[in-house]
Design a protein around this motif. Structure first.
Motif, short mmCIF file in Angstrom:
data_model
loop_
_atom_site.label_atom_id
_atom_site.label_comp_id
_atom_site.label_asym_id
_atom_site.label_seq_id
_atom_site.Cartn_x
_atom_site.Cartn_y
_atom_site.Cartn_z
N LEU A 42 0.83 -1.21 0.00
CA LEU A 42 0.00 0.00 0.00
C LEU A 42 0.86 1.26 0.00
O LEU A 42 1.86 1.32 0.70
N LEU A 43 0.46 2.24 -0.80
CA LEU A 43 1.19 3.52 -0.84
C LEU A 43 0.86 4.30 0.43
O LEU A 43 -0.30 4.59 0.70
N PRO A 44 1.88 4.65 1.26
CA PRO A 44 1.58 5.42 2.47
C PRO A 44 1.13 6.85 2.12
O PRO A 44 1.47 7.38 1.05
N ALA A 45 0.35 7.43 3.03
CA ALA A 45 -0.18 8.78 2.79
C ALA A 45 0.94 9.79 2.61
O ALA A 45 0.84 10.73 1.81
N GLN A 46 2.06 9.59 3.35
CA GLN A 46 3.17 10.54 3.27
C GLN A 46 3.76 10.56 1.85
O GLN A 46 4.09 11.62 1.31
N ALA A 47 3.87 9.36 1.25
CA ALA A 47 4.39 9.30 -0.12
C ALA A 47 3.42 9.96 -1.10
O ALA A 47 3.83 10.65 -2.04
N PHE A 48 2.14 9.76 -0.85
CA PHE A 48 1.12 10.37 -1.71
C PHE A 48 1.21 11.89 -1.65
O PHE A 48 1.17 12.58 -2.67
N LEU A 49 1.35 12.42 -0.43
CA LEU A 49 1.45 13.88 -0.26
C LEU A 49 2.71 14.44 -0.90
O LEU A 49 2.70 15.55 -1.44
N SER A 50 3.80 13.67 -0.84
CA SER A 50 5.07 14.19 -1.39
C SER A 50 5.06 14.21 -2.91
O SER A 50 5.85 14.92 -3.53
N LEU B 40 -4.60 20.10 -8.93
CA LEU B 40 -3.53 19.24 -8.40
C LEU B 40 -2.56 18.89 -9.54
O LEU B 40 -2.97 18.65 -10.67
N ARG B 41 -1.28 18.82 -9.17
CA ARG B 41 -0.27 18.47 -10.18
C ARG B 41 0.62 17.39 -9.58
O ARG B 41 1.10 17.52 -8.45
N VAL B 42 0.82 16.33 -10.36
CA VAL B 42 1.69 15.25 -9.89
C VAL B 42 3.13 15.63 -10.17
O VAL B 42 3.47 16.05 -11.28
N ILE B 43 3.99 15.49 -9.15
CA ILE B 43 5.42 15.80 -9.31
C ILE B 43 6.11 14.55 -9.82
O ILE B 43 6.03 13.49 -9.19
N ARG B 44 6.80 14.67 -10.92
CA ARG B 44 7.49 13.52 -11.51
C ARG B 44 8.80 13.28 -10.77
O ARG B 44 9.75 14.03 -10.91
N GLY B 45 8.83 12.26 -9.92
CA GLY B 45 10.05 11.92 -9.19
C GLY B 45 10.75 10.76 -9.87
O GLY B 45 10.87 10.71 -11.10
N SER B 46 11.20 9.81 -9.07
CA SER B 46 11.84 8.63 -9.64
C SER B 46 10.78 7.72 -10.26
O SER B 46 9.58 7.82 -9.95
N ASP B 47 11.21 6.81 -11.13
CA ASP B 47 10.28 5.88 -11.78
C ASP B 47 9.56 5.01 -10.76
O ASP B 47 8.38 4.69 -10.91
N THR B 48 10.28 4.62 -9.70
CA THR B 48 9.66 3.76 -8.66
C THR B 48 8.49 4.48 -8.00
O THR B 48 7.40 3.92 -7.84
N GLU B 49 8.72 5.74 -7.61
CA GLU B 49 7.65 6.52 -6.96
C GLU B 49 6.47 6.72 -7.91
O GLU B 49 5.31 6.63 -7.51
N TRP B 50 6.78 7.03 -9.16
CA TRP B 50 5.73 7.24 -10.17
C TRP B 50 4.88 5.98 -10.33
O TRP B 50 3.64 6.03 -10.36
N ASN B 51 5.55 4.82 -10.41
CA ASN B 51 4.83 3.55 -10.57
C ASN B 51 4.00 3.23 -9.32
O ASN B 51 2.89 2.69 -9.43
N GLN B 52 4.54 3.55 -8.14
CA GLN B 52 3.78 3.30 -6.89
C GLN B 52 2.49 4.10 -6.88
O GLN B 52 1.42 3.58 -6.51
N LEU B 53 2.57 5.36 -7.28
CA LEU B 53 1.37 6.20 -7.31
C LEU B 53 0.37 5.67 -8.34
O LEU B 53 -0.84 5.60 -8.07
#
Length: 1373
Positions: free
Chosen positions: A702-710, A720-733
Motif C-alpha cells: 500500500l502507498l503510504p499517505a506521506q508518499a502520496f502527499l510528497s 492538483l499536479r503530480v510531481i514527476r520523481g523517480s520511476d519507482t515513486e511514479w509507478n507506486q502512485l
C-alpha cells in the motif's frame, strides 16, 4: 537547533608525534628506572590518571574510542607541555617541544562507508633550533592568500612562524624549509599573535591594518603585514630557485616594524594588539585634562592611536596607547635563512648565487655574529587594572576588537571592555582555563521576520571557555547573556583559537571570496579528533523577547515525539495538535506541520484531524495576521488527504461496475489477440523466470499517505499536479490509483470521477495509467482478455474528461492525446504490454474519430486515415518488436558466452539506425554461441518459404513447420519468425556481416579467445556479396588486426624464433597459442580480401533496403553501409601481407627459427603494415641469392616440421594407405601445397621443396605418402641419388647396427660385393628418424630407385647390388 560539537577532522599517527617529541625523556626515564630498581620508588602516574578519570564518567564514555594506548610511561597531558598551533584553514597543525617540531598536513581519505573524511597526517618532522640551548617558546601558522585572479579564497601556502627563547623569530614553509630568521630583540619570545584584514561590518568602523606582533618580557615588536607578506613571498621564490639549481639573487624588500619598550609594568606574560582607534571629542578632552591638568590645550582633530593591552602583574592588566606617527618604522635587513643551510643538499647549488665564497672557519664566525638589534621606543602605560595579588596568565581578543577575555592565577575569567578600559564581568572556578571567541552571523531566512530587516546583517558574539580541571567546555552569550551550551570533554584537550584569517587580503581582492576558516577548534589528544563548536544565532537573543526560542523548543518536542515508535495514535494526535497550536512563529509552525505530514508512523486520521484543527484556527484569526503560505499549505494538504482516503475507500469497497457499454469498439480485438497469442505465451514464459525482489519494493504494498502527499502538489488555481520523481515513486502512485481498476476489483468510473473532481490533469492520469500497465506486464499477461477490456474502459473514461482530447482538434492533424499513448508505447521495453495497449488505443482512437466525424457530418476519409495510419504503423512495429524481444529473451545454453538479455523498443531500434535490428540479433547469436554453419542451416528455410507464392500453401507449410520445429528446435523457429518479420534488415548477408563484426569486437575485448576471431572469419566467408565482404574485411584489418599483427611480426623478428608465452602477452596482448591462432586467422582474412577484390568487378554492388514500417530509422549507418563506402584495396600489397602472415603462422606453428622480416629486401620491408588502399613500391625482379637461400632454408624447415607432426605409429603400420589428415593445425594436409605456393612467390625452386619433402617422408618412414609426392618431382636423377643414400642407411641399420643381428644376415653380408660392403659400412643410420622400416617397403623403394635412375648413371650398378641384397634378405625372412 542547539549548540553542538562537530568532528570535522581526525589526527593520524598521534603516537608517532608523541614518541618523537618525548624521545629523550623516555630514554632518561628508562635509565632512572634501571638505576633505582632496588630503591623504594612511587610511580603515581597510573593511580593519578585513574583518579582523574574516575571523576568524570561521562568523559570516559564519550572518548572510549581511543586511537592509542599509553604504553610509553608518558602521563596523559603530554600535549599541555607542547607548543601547539593550528592554521585557521585547519589544513596545517604544528606541535613543537623544546628543539623539535612536527608538522601535520591535511589529507582526504575514504572511510569504511565510502565517505570522504579529512585527516591530519605527519608531513614533516625535524629540529628547528640552530643556536645552542634555545627552545621553541611560541608558534603560529599564517595562511597566505593567493595573488592569482582566479583564486576563490583558498590559501596559496601557509607560513609557520616560530619564536625561540634566544629571541629569534624564524619563518618556515609547510615542508620545514627555513625562509628567513630575524633577531629583533635579545630576550625570549613570549607570544606571537597575528591580525589580518576583516571586512568592516559598519561604515563607521576603522579599517585595521594587517600585522604580526611579537611579545618579549619588556618589549613589543609589530611587523607590518604588507611588508611581511612581500618578504615571505620573495624568500619563498628564492628558495624555489635555489632548489632548481640557482639563479641570480634578488634582494627581498626589508621588513618594516615598530619596537616599543613597555614601561611601568612589573611582569608581562601575554598581550593583544587591539588596532588603530580614534577617540571621540569628549574622550579626548577627558584624557587631555587628566594628563595635562586644568590648563591643557585640546587639539582640533583627535589623533589615531594603536592600542595594546597586556596582562601579567603590577598592574594585573595594562593599557598602552601609541600615537600614530610618534615613532618612525624601523627597516630590518632580511637575513636569508639560506646562510645556515649552505652545507645541505638542497642549498648546495645556492652558495654561488649568494656570493659567499668563504672557507669553513669564516662561515662559522659569520653565523656566530648576531645581527644589530635596534633600540626600542619607550611607551609608558596609560592606565591599568591594579590588583597586587592577582597575576594575569592569558588574554584573548574578540573578533570585533571591543572585548577581551583574561585568565588569572586565581581561577577567574574576566571580561574586559577595551574601549572603556574596565572589567564588566567575571566567572570563577576556571583554573587553567583556555578561551576562544565565536562570532555567528544571523541566518538569511531570519532577516525576513526580524524588525531590523533593512539594517546590516546582525552578528552574535559568544565566549567559549574550556576548563581542563573539570573537563568541560562552556559557551556564554555576550555581554551579560546566559550559558547557552556545555559539553563534557576530556581533561587533556587543547582549545585552539587563531583569531585571524588569511594574510595578504584587502578590500578589493576579498570580494566574492568564500573564506573557509574554523574559528574555534578543540583538539583531543586521546582520540585525535578535531572538533568545532556550532552555535545557532538565535541563542544570542534573550529568552524574554525570543518567542522563537520557545517555538524551537516545541518543534524539538514534536520531532522527539514523532521519532518514538511506541506512542499511541490518540496521544500522538493530541500532543501534535497542542504543539502546533502553541507555536507562534509562522515559519516554525510550517516546518513542524511539514515534519508531521512527512512522518511515516502517523496514521492518516491523525494527519487529517491535526491539519483541519490548525486550518480552523487560522481561519478564525484576522486575515492580515495570518501567514498566507501556511494557510495555503493547510488547505492543500487537507484536500490531498481527503483525496487519498476517498481513493482508498473506493479500492477497499468490494463493489465492481458492470461491463461498460462502449465495448463495441473492442470488436475484433479477440482475433488480434489470438493472432499474436502463441508469441505472447512464449514471451510470458521467458519473462516469468524467477528473480530476486524486496518486499518493500513490491507493487502490491500500500502507498503510504506521506508518499502520496510528497508526490502531488496544489497549484495556485486549486488544481492538483503530480510531481514527476523517480520511476519507482511514479509507478507506486499509478499502482495506488489504477491497479485495482485494471484487475476489475474497483469501480472504474467512480475512481475516474473522483480524480477528475480533484483537478488532476487527464494527461498526467494517462501517463500514470500507462506506466502501471507497462510495469505490471507479467500480471497483465496472465489474464490478457479481462485486463484489456478494463484498460479500454479506463482509456475511454480518461479520453472523455475535459481537457483530454481538444474540442477544436482537426482530424486532419495528429491528436496530442493519442500521440502521448503512442510515445509511451514506442519508448517502452515491455513489448507485450505495449502491444496490447496499442491494440486498445487503436480501437479507442478509431471509435473517437468516427463519432467526431459523425457529429460534424463530415466524410473526409483522408482526415480519418491520418491518425489511424500512425496507429497501423505503430501496431506493426510493436508486433515486430514483440517477436524480436521474444527471441532476445531466449536464455543461452550453459557454457555459452552469456551476458544479460538485450532490451529493445521501437525507439531504441530506430535510434540504432538501419543496422540496429541486425546488430541486436548478432549480439544474441554471440550470446548463444551459434556456430556459423548452424546459422546458415537455419536461414535458407526462410528463403524456401518466401519462394512459395500461394498463401494457402504457405500457411499449411507454416503450421507443419511449427509442429516439426516445436519437436526439434524452438529457438530456430523463433529466429526464422524474426527473419520473416524483417526480410530486408535481416537478409543473410547483413546478418552474417553483423555477426562477423560482433565476434571481432568481442575478440578484441578478450584476445585470448581465439575462437571468436575464427568464427568472425567464418561468418565473413558466408557473406555472398563480394562488395560487403571486401569492405568488412578491410575495416576489420585496419581497426582490429593490423596493430597486433605488426606487434607479432616485430616480436618474432626480434627474438628470431617462436616467442615464449610471457613475451607474447607483453607485446601482443595474448598467449603464444592465441598468437598462433590469430596469425592463422590473419592469413584467412587476407585471402578473403584478395578473393573479394578479384570478384568485385564481376558483380554489381547490392542495394540495401529497409522494411516500410522501419523507414524512419535515424542513427549510425549499418556495418554493411559502411562496408560499401570503403575504398578498394591494392591487390599486390594485400598479397604481400598475406605472404608475411603465412610465414609468421608457419614459424609459430612449427617453432621454426627465423627472422621473418629479414626474408625481404628493403622495398618489401617498407611496404609492410601500410594502409592496404595505398599503392606502395613493391619488390620486383630477381631477388638476391642470399635472401633466396634463407627463404629456401625456412621453407625446408617448415616441411620437416610438418612431416614430424603428421608422423603417427598407426599410419606407418597400415599398408593400405595413410589415414586422412585434419583440416587445420600443424597436421593439416594443406601445409605442403602452401609451401609450394610460398616457394613460387619467394622465388624458391619448387622442385627442391618437393625432393626435400620426399626425402623427409622416407626418412620418417612414411613411404606411401612419399610415393605420392614423388610423382610430381621433375629432377629424378638428383632425387635418385638422395634416396640411394637413404636406402643404404636403412640397409646398413638392418645388417650392421640392428640389435638382433641374425645368422642369415651375417652370411648375406659375407656374400655381398666388397664395394657394396664398404659403402654400407660408411653409411650413418643415426640420421634416419625411423630406421626400422619393414623390408617390403625398403625393397619397394629400391625398385622405385631402379626405375628413376638412368642406366648410364654412375650409381646405377650400386642400386642393382642393393636390389639383390634386399631380395636376398626378403627371401631369407
Amino acid at each position: 537547533m542547539s549548540c553542538s560539537l562537530l568532528e570535522f577532522c581526525r589526527l593520524q599517527e598521534l603516537k608517532t608525534v608523541r614518541d618523537y617529541l618525548f624521545k629523550s625523556q623516555q630514554s632518561e626515564q628508562a635509565e632512572e628506572k634501571s638505576q633505582t630498581e632496588n630503591e623504594l620508588s612511587w610511580d603515581t602516574s597510573d593511580w593519578e590518571s585513574a583518579w582523574e578519570s574516575g571523576e568524570n564518567k561521562e568523559e570516559e564514555a564519550s572518548s572510549s574510542k581511543t586511537v592509542e594506548e599509553d604504553t610509553t610511561g608518558q602521563s596523559g597531558p603530554w600535549l599541555q607541555d607542547c607548543v601547539v598551533s593550528l592554521s585557521p584553514c585547519s589544513d596545517l597543525l604544528v606541535v613543537a617541544r623544546e628543539q623539535k617540531a612536527v608538522f601535520l598536513s591535511a589529507k582526504w581519505r575514504s572511510d569504511g562507508s565510502g565517505r570522504e573524511e579529512m585527516t591530519l597526517a605527519v608531513s614533516w618532522t625535524g629540529t628547528l633550533s640552530t643556536d645552542e640551548g634555545e627552545c621553541v617558546s611560541s608558534s603560529i601558522c599564517i595562511p597566505l592568500a593567493s595573488q592569482k585572479r582566479s583564486s576563490t579564497g583558498r590559501p596559496d601556502w601557509t607560513c609557520v612562524v616560530v619564536g625561540f627563547t634566544s629571541g629569534y623569530v624564524r619563518f618556515y614553509t609547510e615542508s620545514g624549509v627555513l625562509l628567513l630568521a630575524q633577531l629583533l630583540h635579545e630576550d625570549p619570545v613570549l607570544r606571537l599573535k597575528c591580525r589580518t584584514y576583516e571586512v568592516p561590518r559598519h561604515p563607521g568602523v576603522t579599517e585595521q591594518h594587517e600585522e604580526l606582533s611579537i611579545l618579549y618580557p619588556a618589549a613589543l615588536v609589530t611587523i607590518d603585514g604588507f611588508s611581511l607578506f612581500q618578504s615571505l613571498r620573495a624568500c619563498r621564490n628564492q628558495v624555489a630557485r635555489a632548489a632548481a639549481a640557482g639563479s641570480d639573487v634578488i634582494q627581498p624588500p626589508p621588513l618594516a616594524y615598530k619596537k616599543w619598550g613597555l614601561q611601568e609594568m612589573d611582569t608581562i606574560v601575554d598581550h593583544s594588539s587591539v588596532g588603530v582607534m580614534t577617540l571621540c571629542v569628549f574622550d579626548q578632552m577627558k584624557n587631555a585634562s587628566i594628563l595635562g591638568g586644568f590648563t591643557a590645550s585640546v587639539k582640533g582633530n583627535p589623533p589615531a592611536m594603536s592600542q595594546y593591552v597586556t596582562v601579567g602583574g603590577g598592574p594585573y592588566t595594562g593599557f598602552f596607547y601609541a600615537v600614530e606617527g610618534s615613532s618612525q618604522p624601523l627597516l630590518s635587513h632580511v637575513a636569508l635563512a639560506v646562510a645556515s643551510k649552505l652545507t645541505s643538499a638542497l642549498f648546495s647549488a645556492a652558495s654561488g648565487w649568494l656570493g659567499w665564497h668563504k672557507n669553513k672557519n669564516e662561515e662559522e664566525t659569520v653565523q656566530k655574529q648576531k645581527p644589530k638589534v635596534e633600540p626600542s621606543t619607550p611607551l609608558a602605560i596609560r592606565f591599568g587594572l591594579p590588583d597586587s595579588r592577582r597575576h594575569g596568565e592569558s588574554i584573548c581578543l574578540s573578533p570585533c576588537n571591543t572585548l577581551a577575555g583574561v585568565t588569572d592565577d586565581f581561577g577567574r575569567v574576566t571580561l574586559l571592555d577595551l574601549a572603556r578600559g574596565i572589567s564588566i564581568r567575571m566567572w570563577k572556578g576556571y583554573r587553567d582555563a583556555q578561551l576562544a571567541w565565536l562570532q555567528v552571523p544571523e541566518e538569511r531566512g531570519e532577516r525576513e521576520f526580524s524588525p531590523s530587516a533593512s539594517l546590516p546583517r546582525r552578528h552574535a558574539l559568544f565566549l567559549v571557555i574550556y576548563a581542563p580541571r573539570r573537563g568541560i567546555l562552556e559557551v556564554w552569550a555576550m555581554q551579560q547573556g546566559p550559558r547557552v551550551g556545555a559539553f563534557t570533554v576530556g581533561k587533556h584537550c587543547r582549545l585552539l583559537y587563531a583569531g585571524y584569517r588569511l594574510m595578504g587580503v584587502n578590500s578589493v581582492t576579498s570580494q566574492g571570496w568564500q573564506l573557509h576558516t574554523q574559528q574555534v577548534c578543540l583538539l583531543d589528544p586521546i582520540t585525535g579528533a578535531l572538533r568545532t563548536v556550532n552555535i545557532p544565532f538565535h541563542l544570542a537573543l534573550s529568552d524574554k523577547k525570543s518567542e522563537r526560542a520557545k517555538d524551537m523548543h516545541l518543534s524539538k518536542r514534536l520531532t522527539a515525539l514523532l521519532r518514538s515508535r511506541e506512542v499511541e495514535p490518540d496521544i500522538l494526535e493530541t500532543e501534535a495538535k497542542n504543539v502546533l497550536l502553541d507555536i507562534k512563529h509562522p515559519a516554525i509552525k510550517k516546518q513542524a506541520l511539514e515534519s508531521l505530514l512527512s512522518n511515516k508512523n502517523a496514521p492518516v486520521s491523525c494527519l487529517i484531524n491535526v491539519t483541519s484543527a490548525l486550518y480552523d484556527t487560522l481561519k478564525q484569526q484576522d486575515q492580515e495576521e495570518v501567514d498566507t503560505a501556511l494557510l495555503q499549505l493547510c488547505s492543500s494538504q487537507l484536500k490531498l488527504l481527503q483525496l487519498y482516503t476517498n481513493i482508498q475507500q473506493l479500492h477497499s469497497a468490494a463493489d465492481t461496475e458492470a461491463c461498460s457499454k462502449d465495448q463495441d469498439s473492442l470488436d475484433g480485438i479477440e482475433e488480434e489477440l489470438s493472432r499474436v497469442g502463441p508469441t505472447l505465451q512464449r514471451y510470458a514464459q521467458l519473462t516469468s523466470r524467477p528473480s530476486v525482489s524486496f518486499a518493500q519494493d513490491s507493487p502490491d504494498s500500500l502507498l503510504p499517505a506521506q508518499a502520496f502527499l510528497s508526490q502531488i502538489e496544489c497549484t495556485e488555481d486549486g488544481e492538483l499536479r503530480v510531481i514527476r520523481g523517480s520511476d519507482t515513486e511514479w509507478n507506486q502512485l499509478g499502482n495506488f490509483l489504477f491497479w485495482g481498476c485494471l484487475c476489475g476489483k474497483s469501480p472504474l468510473h467512480k475512481v475516474c470521477d473522483t480524480l477528475q473532481q480533484a483537478g488532476i490533469s487527464p494527461q498526467q492520469l494517462l501517463s500514470l495509467l500507462l506506466s502501471v500497465w507497462l510495469q505490471r506486464e507479467k500480471e497483465v499477461l496472465q489474464k490478457p482478455g479481462e485486463t484489456v477490456r478494463n484498460l479500454h474502459t479506463l482509456l475511454i473514461a480518461l479520453s472523455s474528461m475535459k481537457g483530454a482530447v481538444e474540442e477544436s482538434w482537426d482530424p486532419q492533424s495528429i491528436s496530442p492525446w493519442w500521440q502521448q499513448v503512442r510515445c509511451t508505447c514506442i519508448q517502452s521495453h515491455n513489448a507485450a504490454a505495449a502491444l496490447l495497449a496499442a491494440f486498445v488505443a487503436h480501437r479507442a482512437a478509431k471509435a473517437s474519430i468516427t463519432s467526431l466525424a459523425d457529429s460534424k457530418l463530415q466524410s473526409e476519409w483522408e482526415a480519418v486515415s491520418l491518425e489511424l495510419e500512425q496507429w497501423v504503423v505503430c501496431v506493426h512495429q510493436l508486433e515486430d518488436v514483440l517477436v524480436l524481444q521474444t527471441l532476445l529473451l531466449v536464455p543461452p545454453p550453459q557454457g555459452a558466452a552469456g551476458g544479460a538479455a538485450a532490451q529493445c523498443s521501437i525507439k531504441l531500434l530506430l535510434e540504432g539506425g538501419t543496422g540496429g535490428i541486425a546488430d541486436s540479433v548478432s549480439k544474441w547469436v554471440f550470446r548463444h554461441s551459434l556456430a556459423p554453419e548452424r546459422l546458415k542451416e537455419i536461414l535458407p528455410k526462410r528463403e524456401d518459404k518466401e519462394a512459395d507464392d500461394k498463401p494457402e500453401q504457405k500457411e499449411e507449410e507454416e503450421v507443419k513447420e511449427e509442429k516439426s520445429q516445436e519437436e526439434t528446435d524452438r529457438t530456430a523457429e523463433l529466429l526464422v519468425a524474426v527473419c520473416q518479420r524483417f526480410p530486408h534488415s535481416l537478409s543473410p548477408d547483413l546478418l552474417f556481416a553483423h555477426c562477423c563484426w560482433e565476434y571481432v569486437v568481442q575478440w578484441n575485448k578478450d584476445p585470448e579467445e581465439g575462437g571468436y576471431l575464427r568464427w568472425a572469419v567464418e561468418h565473413l566467408k558466408l557473406v555472398s556479396s563480394p562488395h560487403i565482404q571486401l569492405g568488412i574485411s578491410s575495416m576489420m584489418w585496419s581497426t582490429f588486426i593490423v596493430k597486433r599483427f605488426s606487434s607479432a611480426a616485430y616480436l618474432i623478428e626480434k627474438v628470431g624464433k617462436a616467442p615464449k608465452d610471457r613475451l607474447c602477452r607483453r607485446d601482443v596482448g595474448m598467449g603464444d597459442k592465441a598468437v598462433t591462432s590469430f596469425l592463422g586467422c590473419c592469413v584467412q582474412l587476407l585471402q578473403i580480401l584478395m578473393e573479394s577484390d578479384s570478384a568485385v568487378e564481376e558483380v554489381s554492388a547490392p542495394e540495401l533496403s529497409v522494411e516500410e514500417a522501419w523507414c524512419g530509422a535515424e542513427g549510425p549507418a549499418s556495418i554493411a553501409e559502411l562496408a560499401l563506402e570503403q575504398r578498394g584495396v591494392h591487390y599486390p600489397l594485400v598479397q604481400h601481407h598475406c605472404l608475411l602472415a603465412s610465414l609468421l603462422h608457419a614459424a609459430m606453428t612449427f617453432g621454426v627459427k627465423v627472422k621473418p622480416l629479414s626474408l625481404f629486401d628493403s622495398k618489401g620491408k617498407n611496404a609492410f603494415f601500410r594502409d592496404l588502399t595505398t599503392i606502395q613500391l613493391m619488390p620486383s625482379g630477381d631477388m638476391d641469392p642470399g635472401l633466396v637461400s634463407l627463404r629456401q632454408e625456412f621453407l625446408l624447415r617448415v616441411l620437416t616440421g610438418w612431416v614430424q607432426a603428421i608422423d603417427d605409429p598407426s599410419s606407418s603400420a597400415s599398408a593400405s594407405g595413410s589415414p586422412p589428415l585434419p583440416s587445420n593445425g600443424p597436421k593439416a594436409d594443406w601445409w605442403p601445397s602452401l609451401c609450394q605456393e610460398l616457394g613460387s612467390l619467394l622465388q624458391v625452386n619448387p622442385d627442391i621443396l618437393k625432393r626435400h619433402l620426399v626425402c623427409e617422408l622416407y626418412n620418417q618412414g612414411l613411404d606411401p605418402r612419399a610415393e605420392e609426392v614423388m610423382m610430381e618431382v621433375e629432377d629424378k636423377d638428383v632425387l635418385g641419388s638422395q634416396l640411394l643414400v637413404l636406402t643404404g642407411q636403412r640397409l646398413s641399420y638392418s645388417l650392421l647396427h640392428s640389435q638382433s643381428q641374425t645368422q642369415p644376415a651375417m652370411e648375406l653380408l659375407a656374400r655381398l660385393p666388397p664395394t657394396l660392403c664398404t659403402w654400407l659400412k660408411a653409411m650413418d643410420p643415426s640420421e634416419l628418424r625411423c630406421p626400422l622400416v619393414p623390408l617390403p617397403q625398403t625393397s619397394r623403394l629400391v625398385g622405385r630407385l631402379i626405375e628413376i635412375l638412368p642406366e648410364n648413371h654412375a650409381q646405377y650398378s650400386l642400386a642393382l647390388h642393393l636390389l639383390e641384397a634386399v631380395e636376398a634378405l626378403t627371401s631369407d625372412d
